[in-house]
Design an enzyme around this catalytic site. Structure first.
Site, PDB file in Angstrom:
ATOM      1  N   LYS A 155      52.651 -10.319 -38.775  1.00  0.00           N
ATOM      2  CA  LYS A 155      54.113 -10.378 -38.808  1.00  0.00           C
ATOM      3  C   LYS A 155      54.565 -11.776 -39.219  1.00  0.00           C
ATOM      4  O   LYS A 155      53.965 -12.775 -38.795  1.00  0.00           O
ATOM      5  CB  LYS A 155      54.654 -10.021 -37.418  1.00  0.00           C
ATOM      6  CG  LYS A 155      56.169  -9.830 -37.344  1.00  0.00           C
ATOM      7  CD  LYS A 155      56.577  -9.368 -35.945  1.00  0.00           C
ATOM      8  CE  LYS A 155      58.061  -9.162 -35.790  1.00  0.00           C
ATOM      9  NZ  LYS A 155      58.429  -8.654 -34.450  1.00  0.00           N
TER      10      LYS A 155
ATOM     11  N   SER B  39      61.288  -4.557 -34.312  1.00  0.00           N
ATOM     12  CA  SER B  39      61.370  -5.425 -35.471  1.00  0.00           C
ATOM     13  C   SER B  39      60.050  -5.596 -36.224  1.00  0.00           C
ATOM     14  O   SER B  39      60.050  -6.075 -37.348  1.00  0.00           O
ATOM     15  CB  SER B  39      61.876  -6.804 -35.047  1.00  0.00           C
ATOM     16  OG  SER B  39      60.942  -7.411 -34.163  1.00  0.00           O
TER      17      SER B  39
ATOM     18  N   SER C 238      59.524  -4.291 -29.774  1.00  0.00           N
ATOM     19  CA  SER C 238      59.286  -4.421 -31.219  1.00  0.00           C
ATOM     20  C   SER C 238      57.877  -4.135 -31.708  1.00  0.00           C
ATOM     21  O   SER C 238      57.651  -4.094 -32.909  1.00  0.00           O
ATOM     22  CB  SER C 238      59.698  -5.802 -31.698  1.00  0.00           C
ATOM     23  OG  SER C 238      61.081  -5.825 -31.893  1.00  0.00           O
TER      24      SER C 238
HETATM   25  N1  GLN Z   1      65.132  -4.185 -30.750  1.00  0.00           N
HETATM   26  C1  GLN Z   1      65.195  -5.183 -29.728  1.00  0.00           C
HETATM   27  C2  GLN Z   1      66.152  -6.275 -30.154  1.00  0.00           C
HETATM   28  O1  GLN Z   1      66.756  -6.125 -31.134  1.00  0.00           O
HETATM   29  C3  GLN Z   1      63.828  -5.731 -29.467  1.00  0.00           C
HETATM   30  C4  GLN Z   1      63.382  -6.710 -30.458  1.00  0.00           C
HETATM   31  C5  GLN Z   1      62.011  -7.237 -30.216  1.00  0.00           C
HETATM   32  O2  GLN Z   1      61.271  -6.716 -29.383  1.00  0.00           O
HETATM   33  N2  GLN Z   1      61.697  -8.300 -30.907  1.00  0.00           N
HETATM   34  O3  GLN Z   1      66.326  -7.252 -29.503  1.00  0.00           O
END
Ligand code: GLN
EC number: 6.3.5.7
Length: 490
Positions: free
Chosen positions: A79, A154, A178
């Site tokens: 990532k 994400s 995420s």
């Molecule tokens: N979707 C969640 C957010 O927008 C989690 C994001 C993540 O785990 N990095 O904060």
């Protein structure tokens, strides 16, 4: 060479039998990516030259029978919020579009020590904020199962890369879901380890008290092996665990699950859960019971509070963590400004996307004097309550089972205008980060429209072995074919 369905263990076996070399494998993956990733956009950039050099290195080692790293010759996609020395690390943001880190994250060091080959950096929601990978400044990643749908987020690029057969292993980060939610949307295995198990040194911070790095793979065995390679204490990360010695995850997963106590929180199965997901989870629960696990429904009433607490705490921390991007020290600098204030304002205005700005505004608001007690402090109290609720539940259960996401992968663009709708996609995952617990998502079925469905298992701190064991046995019984249909060249 047909590599699309390869698991880590297939590649390792191939090496042992001398069927192919690390260079051949690396080339095959790079070729597949170059041919097919235009239609998926899982990668932001590739690490072609360096990957081939790494492959050569590993090949020599294998020939000399020097070391046998756990991930010897395994291509891995990382990532793009994890720092790679000399390789651009953008965090999915225009702010860091040209950022070339001068150092490797501890994770990268560990991967390299284990013999893994970094083939490229994957797309993500800007600064890991989002649930669909649509918030990337560069591209929207598509779900390999249906390119009209999002891959989740994400870490959508990482999940899509594994699903599409672009890498047998990808690394993601999980602040509120995420890793698990995109794993669920893309039909792969994704693990969020206990907070502190994997070093965060070199992971670009979103919300430091919640962030955790973890692997995405095709199978639970591959997941266990990868975790083994990347976990461990690190003096560069003050929150990394110190006292525990590493377990042998791969060995332990085969153990018996007879008598394993599985708690099923009824609140995770109420309104908002898609019917087909409920059905698939139900089937898995029956299988676990047939294997001798003891399932029991119980009440874990944290759902309403967890999501609010998560968005307050994560935004508060994000607003502080992102203050460093001011156009002065590093990152994007606006060309139009008069004086230092305007330089900072214009740089941030031009380089941050909409969602990141929304979180910064929310975060500074809940931390501002007059609102601190009303929001931030309340959220911290809820955090304690959520932690206590889990601790209490774990007095009775070894693992807790739930769906990973209440919804199926949704259409690209479908939720972009409604951030609250988007936030709901994380309702089953955020509380785990708040409590610092480990959790895994594994594929447990498909919808009628052939979209993957994920099941989540939550464990006690540092009890990844229990999670992996339950997940492994379930995976064996489910026998789900997660090979995607052929991808089209575009
Ligand atoms: N979707 C969640 C957010 O927008 C989690 C994001 C993540 O785990 N990095 O904060």
């Amino acid at each position: 060479m047909e590599i699309a369905g390869f698991k880590i263990q297939d590649i390792q076996q191939g090496y042992r039998e001398g069927k192919f070399s690390p260079t051949e494998i690396t080339k095959a993956y790079l070729e597949r990516i170059k041919e097919l990733d235009k239609g998926i956009q899982a990668f932001i950039h590739l690490n072609e030259e360096d990957a081939l050099l790494q492959a050569k290195d590993v090949a020599e080692k294998i020939q000399k029978k020097e070391t046998a790293g756990l991930l010897e010759g395994i291509p891995v996609a990382v990532k793009d919020n994890i720092c790679t020395k000399g390789l651009r690390t953008t965090c999915g943001s225009k702010m860091l579009e040209d950022f070339i880190p001068p150092y490797d994250a501890t994770l990268i060091k560990k991967l390299k020590e284990a013999g893994a080959i970094i083939i490229g950096k994957t797309n993500m929601d800007e600064f890991a904020m989002g649930s669909s990978t649509e918030n990337s400044a560069f591209a929207t990643t598509k779900n390999p199962w249906d390119t009209g749908k999002v891959p989740g987020g994400s870490s959508g690029g990482s999940a899509a890369a594994v699903a599409a057969g672009f890498a047998p292993l990808a690394i993601g980060s999980d602040t509120g879901g995420s890793i698990r939610q995109p794993a669920s949307f893309c039909g792969v295995v994704g693990l969020k380890p206990t907070y502190g198990l994997v070093s965060r040194y070199g992971l670009i911070a979103f919300a430091s008290s919640l962030d955790q790095i973890g692997p995405l793979t095709k199978t639970v065995e591959d997941c266990a092996l990868s975790l083994q390679a990347i976990q461990g204490p690190d003096s560069m990360d003050a929150t990394s665990y110190k006292e525990r010695s590493a377990e042998n995850y791969l060995e332990e997963i085969k153990g018996n699950i007879k008598g394993l106590k599985v708690g099923v929180p009824k609140e995770f199965f109420q309104k908002g859960l898609h019917g087909e997901i409920a059905k698939a989870i139900d089937k898995s629960m029956k299988l676990l019971e047939e294997m001798g696990a003891e399932l029991e429904e119980f009440s874990l009433p944290i759902m309403d509070t967890a999501l609010s607490a998560y968005y307050i705490i994560s935004s508060a921390e994000a607003s502080a963590n992102l203050a460093r991007y001011d156009g002065v020290r590093y990152g994007y600098r606006s060309e139009i400004f008069e004086g230092i204030n305007e330089l900072m304002v214009n740089s941030r205005t031009e380089a941050f996307g909409k969602e990141v700005k929304r979180r910064i505004m929310m975060g500074t608001y809940v931390l501002s004097s007059g609102y601190y007690d009303a929001y931030y402090n309340k959220a911290m109290m809820l955090r304690r309550k959520i932690k206590d609720s889990f601790s209490k539940a774990f007095e009775n259960y070894d693992v807790i089972l739930s769906p990973t996401s209440p919804i199926l992968p949704f259409g690209i663009g479908e939720k972009m205008e409604d951030p609250l709708e988007m936030y709901l996609a994380d309702i089953y995952t955020v509380s785990i980060n708040i409590a610092g617990l480990p959790a895994i998502s594994i594929p447990c079925g498909f919808s009628n429209t052939k979209l993957p469905i994920g099941l989540q298992l939550i464990g006690k701190p540092y009890q990844e072995n229990q999670l992996l064991k339950a997940a492994y046995h379930l995976e064996q019984q489910l026998e789900i074919d997660t090979t995607i249909p052929a991808l089209k060249e575009v």
